[in-house]
Design an enzyme around this catalytic site. Sequence first.
Site, short mmCIF file in Angstrom:
data_model
loop_
_atom_site.label_atom_id
_atom_site.label_comp_id
_atom_site.label_asym_id
_atom_site.label_seq_id
_atom_site.Cartn_x
_atom_site.Cartn_y
_atom_site.Cartn_z
N GLU A 195 0.83 -1.22 0.00
CA GLU A 195 0.00 0.00 0.00
C GLU A 195 0.87 1.26 0.00
O GLU A 195 0.60 2.24 0.69
CB GLU A 195 -0.95 0.01 1.21
CG GLU A 195 -1.83 -1.22 1.34
CD GLU A 195 -2.86 -1.35 0.22
OE1 GLU A 195 -3.00 -0.42 -0.58
OE2 GLU A 195 -3.52 -2.40 0.16
N CYS A 206 -9.37 -6.03 -17.76
CA CYS A 206 -10.76 -5.59 -17.67
C CYS A 206 -11.66 -6.78 -18.05
O CYS A 206 -11.20 -7.76 -18.64
CB CYS A 206 -10.96 -4.42 -18.63
SG CYS A 206 -12.65 -3.80 -18.76
#
Length: 202
Positions: A88, A145
């Site tokens: 992160e 995607c």
Amino acid sequence: MAQLYFYYSVMNAGKSTSLLQSSYNYNERGMRTLIFTAEIDTRFGKGKVSSRIGLSAGALLFSQQTDIGELIRNENKREKVHCVLIDECQFLTKEQVEQLCKVTDYDDIPALCYGLRTDFRGELFSGSQYLLAWADKLVELKTICHCGRKASRVLRFDSEGVAIYDGKQIDIGGNEKYVSVCRKHYTDVINEAKEKRKYSGS
């Protein structure tokens, strides 16, 4: 010489899995790693990096106030640190990225940073901005995607499943809130959401 790496991607591209694999590779050779993760992200428990495929490891926490450089140096004095891994890393501050640069340059400890490049608006996070500018190596981790194209953008949805295109940058969540898509489908969904807002008068 040690180097600073930035492994970036959209969501669900295997960043945490890659981090944990890298740490395992060092540990398997008897080398010590330090893993950090953002204090703000408690989805999988505090002080833990977890991947979607079930791997996990304990981690030190960082906030915007953490002096990561000093923490790493103190740990290195206590016991040799062979590699630092940051999960992160988009939540790092400019100062913390500078600290990681100094750790690699002056303490000769490689730092591998894993995180998002951009937010749901397509804008850079602070940590990502300075890692893109200063890292020695940039590595894109790819996912796709639903249409099969490379996913390069992230959609954020509200509790009713409507796409959000403005608001605060940071809103911790997972698959219930974010979906990685290609640029075309990002544009299509956002345009549809804007039309709905315009006609609803909100």
